[in-house]
Design a protein around this motif. Sequence first.
Motif, PDB file in Angstrom:
ATOM      1  N   GLN A  50      20.055 -26.507   0.367  1.00 26.64           N
ATOM      2  CA  GLN A  50      19.854 -27.291  -0.751  1.00 26.64           C
ATOM      3  C   GLN A  50      19.746 -26.060  -1.819  1.00 26.64           C
ATOM      4  O   GLN A  50      20.074 -26.593  -3.006  1.00 26.64           O
ATOM      5  CB  GLN A  50      18.559 -27.818  -0.822  1.00 26.64           C
ATOM      6  CG  GLN A  50      18.371 -29.128   0.186  1.00 26.64           C
ATOM      7  CD  GLN A  50      18.861 -30.461  -0.096  1.00 26.64           C
ATOM      8  OE1 GLN A  50      20.067 -30.440  -0.559  1.00 26.64           O
ATOM      9  NE2 GLN A  50      18.121 -31.497  -0.311  1.00 26.64           N
ATOM     10  N   LEU A  51      19.122 -25.071  -1.690  1.00 24.07           N
ATOM     11  CA  LEU A  51      19.131 -23.946  -2.567  1.00 24.07           C
ATOM     12  C   LEU A  51      20.392 -23.441  -3.034  1.00 24.07           C
ATOM     13  O   LEU A  51      20.682 -22.982  -4.194  1.00 24.07           O
ATOM     14  CB  LEU A  51      18.242 -22.720  -2.127  1.00 24.07           C
ATOM     15  CG  LEU A  51      16.578 -22.671  -1.968  1.00 24.07           C
ATOM     16  CD1 LEU A  51      16.364 -21.436  -1.049  1.00 24.07           C
ATOM     17  CD2 LEU A  51      16.066 -22.912  -3.066  1.00 24.07           C
TER      18      LEU A  51
ATOM     19  N   CYS B 281      11.082 -24.169   2.838  1.00 22.91           N
ATOM     20  CA  CYS B 281      11.965 -23.286   3.000  1.00 22.91           C
ATOM     21  C   CYS B 281      11.719 -22.189   4.052  1.00 22.91           C
ATOM     22  O   CYS B 281      10.616 -21.747   4.101  1.00 22.91           O
ATOM     23  CB  CYS B 281      12.090 -22.458   1.559  1.00 22.91           C
ATOM     24  SG  CYS B 281      13.218 -23.424   0.426  1.00 22.91           S
TER      25      CYS B 281
ATOM     26  N   SER C 148      16.617 -26.664   3.897  1.00 20.69           N
ATOM     27  CA  SER C 148      16.339 -26.344   2.659  1.00 20.69           C
ATOM     28  C   SER C 148      16.858 -25.321   2.113  1.00 20.69           C
ATOM     29  O   SER C 148      17.264 -25.223   0.726  1.00 20.69           O
ATOM     30  CB  SER C 148      14.731 -26.017   2.450  1.00 20.69           C
ATOM     31  OG  SER C 148      14.027 -26.923   2.955  1.00 20.69           O
TER      32      SER C 148
ATOM     33  N   GLU D 219      20.573 -38.948  -2.298  1.00 18.58           N
ATOM     34  CA  GLU D 219      21.001 -37.680  -3.328  1.00 18.58           C
ATOM     35  C   GLU D 219      22.168 -38.177  -4.279  1.00 18.58           C
ATOM     36  O   GLU D 219      22.101 -38.030  -5.458  1.00 18.58           O
ATOM     37  CB  GLU D 219      21.435 -36.742  -2.346  1.00 18.58           C
ATOM     38  CG  GLU D 219      20.630 -35.575  -2.222  1.00 18.58           C
ATOM     39  CD  GLU D 219      21.290 -34.245  -1.736  1.00 18.58           C
ATOM     40  OE1 GLU D 219      20.701 -33.300  -0.763  1.00 18.58           O
ATOM     41  OE2 GLU D 219      22.370 -33.991  -2.171  1.00 18.58           O
TER      42      GLU D 219
ATOM     43  N   ASN E 218      11.121 -27.226  -1.753  1.00 16.61           N
ATOM     44  CA  ASN E 218      10.643 -25.769  -1.434  1.00 16.61           C
ATOM     45  C   ASN E 218       9.547 -25.482  -0.420  1.00 16.61           C
ATOM     46  O   ASN E 218       9.480 -24.574  -0.035  1.00 16.61           O
ATOM     47  CB  ASN E 218       9.994 -25.342  -2.943  1.00 16.61           C
ATOM     48  CG  ASN E 218      11.019 -25.082  -3.836  1.00 16.61           C
ATOM     49  OD1 ASN E 218      12.199 -24.522  -3.521  1.00 16.61           O
ATOM     50  ND2 ASN E 218      10.883 -25.307  -4.996  1.00 16.61           N
TER      51      ASN E 218
ATOM     52  N   ASP F 290      24.200 -26.419  -6.556  1.00 19.30           N
ATOM     53  CA  ASP F 290      24.018 -26.295  -8.112  1.00 19.30           C
ATOM     54  C   ASP F 290      25.182 -27.072  -8.830  1.00 19.30           C
ATOM     55  O   ASP F 290      26.001 -27.666  -8.173  1.00 19.30           O
ATOM     56  CB  ASP F 290      23.611 -24.907  -8.651  1.00 19.30           C
ATOM     57  CG  ASP F 290      25.214 -24.094  -8.383  1.00 19.30           C
ATOM     58  OD1 ASP F 290      24.857 -22.647  -8.403  1.00 19.30           O
ATOM     59  OD2 ASP F 290      26.154 -24.511  -8.135  1.00 19.30           O
TER      60      ASP F 290
ATOM     61  N   MET G 255      13.720 -30.354  -5.207  1.00 20.27           N
ATOM     62  CA  MET G 255      13.727 -29.381  -4.371  1.00 20.27           C
ATOM     63  C   MET G 255      12.903 -29.365  -3.519  1.00 20.27           C
ATOM     64  O   MET G 255      11.625 -29.856  -3.554  1.00 20.27           O
ATOM     65  CB  MET G 255      13.816 -27.984  -4.905  1.00 20.27           C
ATOM     66  CG  MET G 255      14.920 -27.609  -6.027  1.00 20.27           C
ATOM     67  SD  MET G 255      16.511 -27.467  -5.106  1.00 20.27           S
ATOM     68  CE  MET G 255      16.253 -25.964  -4.148  1.00 20.27           C
TER      69      MET G 255
END
Lengths: 206, 154
Positions: free
Chosen positions: B31-32, B154, B28, B137, B151, B35, B149
């Motif tokens: 993934q953050l 995380c 995760s 994805e 989240n 962008d 996301m």
Amino acid sequence: MEEMRSDCSSSGVQELHVLAVDDSLVDRKVIERLLKISCCKVTAVESGRRALQYLGLDGERSSVGFDELKVNLIMTDYSMPGMTGYELLKKIKGSSKLREIPVVVMSSENVLARIDRCLEEGAEEFLVKPVKLSDVERLRDFILKGEEKSEREFSHKRKMSDDSCTLTPSSMASSPSSSDSDLPLSPMSIVSDEPRPKRARLLDDN
Amino acid sequence: MEVDQLQRSFLEYSRLLFHEGFLDGQFSQLQLLQDESNPDFVLEVVSLFFEDSERLLNDLTIALDQQNVDFKKLDAHVHQFKGSSSSIGAQRVKNVCIAFRNLCDEQNAEGCLRCLQQVKQEYLLVKTKLEALLRLEQQIVAAGGAIPMLNEFC
């Protein structure tokens, strides 16, 4: 060796230049991204030897002036073949040219003796891998504060040296204004030269 | 709509992988870091991981194939594998590596051989699953959607 520019130019925040040292390709990729997304310039190298070359400490003269390459922080993996992160740390702290650069050691192994050893040797912090975005952001803020503080001290130092350029220790006896003062007024004493703290430091706000 | 369905499938599949322990919070974190300016970041890191792992598995196989196993060298390879799998959040692979290192410490050749098989298996499993996840994805992005996301992990 790769050098990358961060894309946070509009944020107004001073960009730190971080030298990342790690033999793992995967980890280098991740740390680079963590740093770039935190608005830092990154130079990533794969070994302690290359790091020293980059910093101009291996005897070879760097082709660019030191200021242009100014590194604000070194983040190094602990376990690397050849020179370990600990050995790199020692070399950096043993160099008058580089010892002021904060060094952070990263390791996947949370071994107390290892952590102590690194902190004793002057590491700013010991991060347990895998490193997270919050670790990097916190580190960046801490280093930025330190840089601001140095800037202020430097300006103060320059001001002092302008005001008191005749008051070197040898001339203090003959100078009336300093007769009561025990403090030498040479610029060098303004910057504090405390020994590095031996305990683990929490990166809280000062 | 297609994008919605894809996004739901993506979330369901991610949750499954997390619940089954194939992936952990570190994935995760990656993934953050993705962008618009770095839309392929996760794919790039995971690809590096695959390349690195294949090399390491090869080195491990060779090291264990020797008459006199060099456990120190073996341990060094396992340590690397543990590190990279931890960095991308491949939890089950990482856990097998931890057990593997203990066996290296004990200089247990047979145990190490068994562990090697196990780590190969876990690696192939996570590789297949990551490839499927990343394909989802790509489909989401191709259909003009944003990647949801993860989240909660995380």
